[in-house]
Scaffold this motif. Structure first.
Motif, PDB file in Angstrom:
ATOM      1  N   THR A 328       0.828  -1.205   0.000  1.00  0.00           N
ATOM      2  CA  THR A 328       0.000   0.000   0.000  1.00  0.00           C
ATOM      3  C   THR A 328       0.862   1.255   0.000  1.00  0.00           C
ATOM      4  OG1 THR A 328      -1.782  -1.143   1.176  1.00  0.00           O
ATOM      5  CG2 THR A 328      -1.767   1.259   1.282  1.00  0.00           C
ATOM      6  N   ASP A 424     -11.603  -6.325  -5.959  1.00  0.00           N
ATOM      7  CA  ASP A 424     -11.339  -5.046  -6.615  1.00  0.00           C
ATOM      8  C   ASP A 424     -12.551  -4.598  -7.436  1.00  0.00           C
ATOM      9  OD1 ASP A 424      -9.460  -2.865  -7.493  1.00  0.00           O
ATOM     10  OD2 ASP A 424      -9.860  -3.789  -9.438  1.00  0.00           O
ATOM     11  N   VAL A 427     -15.244  -3.303  -5.000  1.00  0.00           N
ATOM     12  CA  VAL A 427     -14.898  -2.019  -4.376  1.00  0.00           C
ATOM     13  C   VAL A 427     -14.944  -0.904  -5.407  1.00  0.00           C
ATOM     14  CG1 VAL A 427     -13.118  -0.752  -3.131  1.00  0.00           C
ATOM     15  CG2 VAL A 427     -13.531  -3.152  -2.583  1.00  0.00           C
ATOM     16  N   ILE A 458     -11.541  -1.748   4.604  1.00  0.00           N
ATOM     17  CA  ILE A 458     -10.915  -1.166   3.414  1.00  0.00           C
ATOM     18  C   ILE A 458     -10.829   0.339   3.599  1.00  0.00           C
ATOM     19  CG2 ILE A 458     -11.206  -0.767   0.939  1.00  0.00           C
ATOM     20  CD1 ILE A 458     -12.630  -3.528   0.878  1.00  0.00           C
ATOM     21  N   TRP A 469      -8.115   2.341  -3.247  1.00  0.00           N
ATOM     22  CA  TRP A 469      -8.431   1.598  -2.040  1.00  0.00           C
ATOM     23  C   TRP A 469      -7.278   0.703  -1.633  1.00  0.00           C
ATOM     24  CZ3 TRP A 469      -8.611  -3.759  -1.600  1.00  0.00           C
ATOM     25  CH2 TRP A 469      -8.644  -4.488  -2.795  1.00  0.00           C
ATOM     26  N   SER A 470      -7.264   0.364  -0.340  1.00  0.00           N
ATOM     27  CA  SER A 470      -6.280  -0.574   0.196  1.00  0.00           C
ATOM     28  C   SER A 470      -6.871  -1.200   1.428  1.00  0.00           C
ATOM     29  CB  SER A 470      -4.949   0.125   0.525  1.00  0.00           C
ATOM     30  OG  SER A 470      -5.150   1.106   1.526  1.00  0.00           O
ATOM     31  N   LEU A 471      -6.342  -2.354   1.795  1.00  0.00           N
ATOM     32  CA  LEU A 471      -6.788  -2.989   3.036  1.00  0.00           C
ATOM     33  C   LEU A 471      -6.300  -2.159   4.214  1.00  0.00           C
ATOM     34  CD1 LEU A 471      -6.209  -6.774   2.232  1.00  0.00           C
ATOM     35  CD2 LEU A 471      -8.348  -5.486   2.183  1.00  0.00           C
ATOM     36  N   ASN A 472      -7.177  -1.973   5.178  1.00  0.00           N
ATOM     37  CA  ASN A 472      -6.841  -1.132   6.335  1.00  0.00           C
ATOM     38  C   ASN A 472      -5.787  -1.837   7.198  1.00  0.00           C
ATOM     39  OD1 ASN A 472      -6.921   0.350   8.808  1.00  0.00           O
ATOM     40  ND2 ASN A 472      -8.942   1.130   8.188  1.00  0.00           N
TER      41      ASN A 472
END
Length: 474
Positions: A328, A424, A427, A458, A469-472
């Protein structure tokens, strides 16, 4: 710059000084290919892949030999009428090669099969007999078995690697003890047996037969690296009897042999050693089917190579989360700074190099990587592009050295399989819906969509070139 390695024979850290500073020589005991690889085999190979990469960085060249034991009691035992031992060995060798390649383990400089060095093994046995350290079993007449044994009591330093006395050792169970002078003597050559295939037999001065396990590595290391070389490596479980016997027979034959002994720790399941004999192993194919190969590499590399590594599902979850943080940040930096293609052009941070110089301290090196990731994200948040660029380049360089750079083309599918592609798509659809709601000034709908995305773990980042977006991390 001083590289230090833990020498298993000295039982201490030693400064590493290769015979030739421009070419480190490294021999590692490879697999016995009676069946496919489990994750412990992959961890062992990865440990020496990391060592090889770092020594290459420090010294410029590493001649790395990893053998394949393709003739052995276990290989013969697992063969069938439909699949002869040599066909089984070749098929299993290819399975090991695929597993190693999947997690980015570099191919060795040379990967000799034991069956290709039989003449060198016979020559080494002849030298040992002439020196009085080996003997053929029985007489030369009808009672001869064709076996040849190493005489452990003829060599005063036998036991030097593992610091054992001969009398405290268990008998060697690798051949019929009837022809031995001492039950601890081990087989150098095994005479042909009626119940074994004729294709597993070679001619020798002692009659038809095949080599013992230990003589194989002594002969192959000498053939490819010479009578003296820098490092002999392998799993901790090989120290005795395999490496102890290698050391004894090679030095008894007059070779200086290995200058450093390096052993990796074992993989455990529930704190019990993973092994095929115990039936508690995780096949490499199964693990690689269930997890991204880069995640598997990270999970196996994150513990110090000499430590035991207890594998559980959380091992891969933690590795995936760590890689997501790196990936990320790299994506953020690429979008903000246009660094794509320049991620590896930088000096390594001193503390990263110091960690790897100190007995290949990968856990400490990874701590430096994540410290730079945090610093880079902070710099991006503050709009400090110069600091962010430095951090991004350093992260790319460090992870590249370890073979863990998510931006490397070899990992282009990392995090990009079918599941991630589906996520993806979903989202991106929600991001589009949110953008439409904001354009229509329907702020309540936009907030609901954003909250739903956040609830799924996310994070969204709005920028001039769109929303990403990215994974939190949390």
């Amino acid at each position: 710059m001083t590289v230090r390695l833990y020498d298993s024979q000295a039982q201490a850290l030693r400064d590493f000084a290769p015979l030739d500073p421009s070419n480190v020589t490294l021999y590692v005991c490879g697999p016995t290919v009676q069946s496919g690889p489990h994750i412990g085999h992959v961890r062992a190979a990865l440990s020496f892949d990391l060592l090889r990469r770092w020594l290459t960085y420090r010294f410029g060249r590493v001649t790395f030999v990893r053998n394949v034991t393709d003739i052995d009691d276990k290989v013969l035992l697992n063969a069938t009428d439909a699949e002869p031992w040599w066909a089984l060995a070749y098929r299993m060798e290819r399975e090991f090669t695929r597993a190693y390649a999947a997690v980015g383990i570099l191919p060795p400089t040379y990967e000799p099969r034991a069956t290709a060095s039989i003449p060198q093994m016979i020559e080494l046995i002849e030298r040992l007999i002439e020196a009085g350290h080996a003997y053929p079993s029985g007489s030369s007449g009808a009672g001869a078995s064709g076996d040849v044994y190493f005489d452990v009591r003829s060599w005063p330093t036998y036991g030097a690697l593992t610091h054992q006395s001969i009398d405290a050792m268990e008998p060697a169970a690798d051949a019929d003890p009837r022809g031995k002078r001492d039950p601890r003597d081990f087989a150098l050559w095994k005479g042909a047996k009626a119940d074994e295939p004729a294709s597993a037999v070679w001619d020798s001065p002692w009659g038809a037969g095949r080599p013992g396990w230990h003589i194989e590595c002594s002969a192959m290391s000498r053939r490819y690296l010479g009578a003296e070389f820098d490092i002999h490596g392998g799993g901790l479980d090989l120290r005795f009897p395999h490496h102890e016997n290698e050391l004894a027979q090679s030095t008894a034959a007059g070779d200086a042999f290995a200058r450093y002994w390096v052993h990796n720790g074992l993989v455990t399941v529930g704190d019990q050693k993973m092994s095929k004999s115990l039936g508690n192993f995780l096949l490499a194919d199964d693990v690689l089917r269930d997890h991204d190969p880069l995640v598997v590499r990270y999970a196996l590399a994150a513990a110090h190579y000499r430590s035991s590594l207890d594998i559980s599902p959380t091992s891969f979850d933690e590795a995936e989360a760590a890689l997501d943080r790196i990936r990320t940040f790299q994506q953020r930096a690429t979008r903000a700074l246009g660094l794509k293609g320049r991620m590896t052009a930088a000096d390594l941070p001193d503390e990263f190099a110091a960690a790897l110089d100190d007995d290949l301290g990968v856990p400490q090196a990874l701590a430096v990587v994540h410290e730079r990731v945090r610093a880079g994200n902070t710099a991006l948040d503050a709009g400090d592009h110069a600091a962010a660029a430095t951090a991004a380049v350093e992260v790319g360089r460090m992870t590249g050295i370890l073979g863990l750079n998510p931006s490397d083309p070899q990992w282009r599918t990392a995090g990009g399989g079918a599941e991630t592609a589906a996520l993806d798509a979903l989202v991106q659809t929600m991001i589009t819906q949110r953008a439409q709601a904001r354009e229509s000034k329907d702020w309540a709908a936009a907030d609901r969509i954003r909250d739903a995305i956040a609830a799924a773990g996310i994070a969204l980042e709005d920028g001039p070139d769109g929303t990403h977006w990215s994974l939190n991390d949390g």
